[in-house]
Design a protein around this motif. Structure first.
Motif, PDB file in Angstrom:
ATOM      1  N   CYS A  11      43.767  39.908  38.568  1.00 21.55           N
ATOM      2  CA  CYS A  11      43.901  40.720  39.781  1.00 21.55           C
ATOM      3  C   CYS A  11      44.597  39.959  40.900  1.00 21.55           C
ATOM      4  O   CYS A  11      44.863  40.509  41.959  1.00 21.55           O
ATOM      5  CB  CYS A  11      42.529  41.197  40.240  1.00 21.55           C
ATOM      6  N   ASP A  13      43.328  37.346  42.442  1.00 17.43           N
ATOM      7  CA  ASP A  13      42.336  36.529  43.146  1.00 17.43           C
ATOM      8  C   ASP A  13      42.123  35.232  42.386  1.00 17.43           C
ATOM      9  O   ASP A  13      42.435  35.137  41.211  1.00 17.43           O
ATOM     10  CB  ASP A  13      41.000  37.279  43.259  1.00 17.43           C
ATOM     11  N   CYS A  48      38.447  39.270  38.681  1.00 20.86           N
ATOM     12  CA  CYS A  48      37.313  38.574  39.283  1.00 20.86           C
ATOM     13  C   CYS A  48      36.114  39.521  39.374  1.00 20.86           C
ATOM     14  O   CYS A  48      36.263  40.734  39.266  1.00 20.86           O
ATOM     15  CB  CYS A  48      37.687  38.013  40.662  1.00 20.86           C
ATOM     16  N   CYS A  51      36.491  42.461  41.851  1.00 29.49           N
ATOM     17  CA  CYS A  51      37.407  43.516  41.420  1.00 29.49           C
ATOM     18  C   CYS A  51      36.797  44.309  40.262  1.00 29.49           C
ATOM     19  O   CYS A  51      37.008  45.522  40.162  1.00 29.49           O
ATOM     20  CB  CYS A  51      38.753  42.927  41.025  1.00 29.49           C
ATOM     21  N   ARG A 103      36.397  41.362  49.676  1.00 27.48           N
ATOM     22  CA  ARG A 103      37.500  40.715  48.962  1.00 27.48           C
ATOM     23  C   ARG A 103      38.495  40.125  49.971  1.00 27.48           C
ATOM     24  O   ARG A 103      38.935  38.985  49.834  1.00 27.48           O
ATOM     25  CB  ARG A 103      38.186  41.743  48.063  1.00 27.48           C
TER      26      ARG A 103
HETATM   27 ZN   LIG Z   1      39.895  40.179  42.177  1.00 22.08          ZN
END
Ligand SMILES: [Zn+2]
Length: 114
Positions: A11, A13, A48, A51, A103
């Motif tokens: 994603c 991250d 993550c 997400c 986030r």
């Molecule tokens: Zn993420």
């Protein structure tokens, strides 16, 4: 400036991974100096936790929307069920929004640590 792995999720991250190497400054004390630098980036083949949580809630929300649309086609008979579902959707929207904020906060937190 001590070196750590960086775990990068699909994603986009990331989080800090294992400690790898001390810098000269802190070599003697055996402590890390608190300034983290990236040694290697390790790709992680999944999103993550945050997400994944958002995804789960999005799927749940889509399922509720489906149900509401099906009930609406049935014309008025399921009014109470529809209202209940709409409440659930509103609740999920609020949770998804909160997770999104969390986030963003986390991304900014990591960014300012440099
Ligand atoms: Zn993420």
């Amino acid at each position: 400036m001590c070196f750590f792995d960086q775990h990068r999720f699909v994603c986009g991250d990331w989080k800090w991974g294992h400690f790898r190497q001390h810098c000269n400054r802190e070599y003697r004390t055996g402590e890390t100096c608190g300034m983290k630098l990236i040694m290697t980036t390790v790709p992680v083949g999944q999103k993550c936790k945050l997400c994944e949580k958002i995804d789960t809630k999005m799927r749940r929300r889509a399922a509720e929307v489906d149900r509401v649309q099906r009930w609406q086609r049935d014309g008025g008979r399921f009014r109470a069920s529809i209202e209940k579902s709409v409440d659930i959707i509103k609740g999920l929207d609020a949770e998804i929004y909160e997770l999104g904020c969390e986030r963003t906060r986390r991304v900014q937190g990591i960014g300012s640590a440099h």
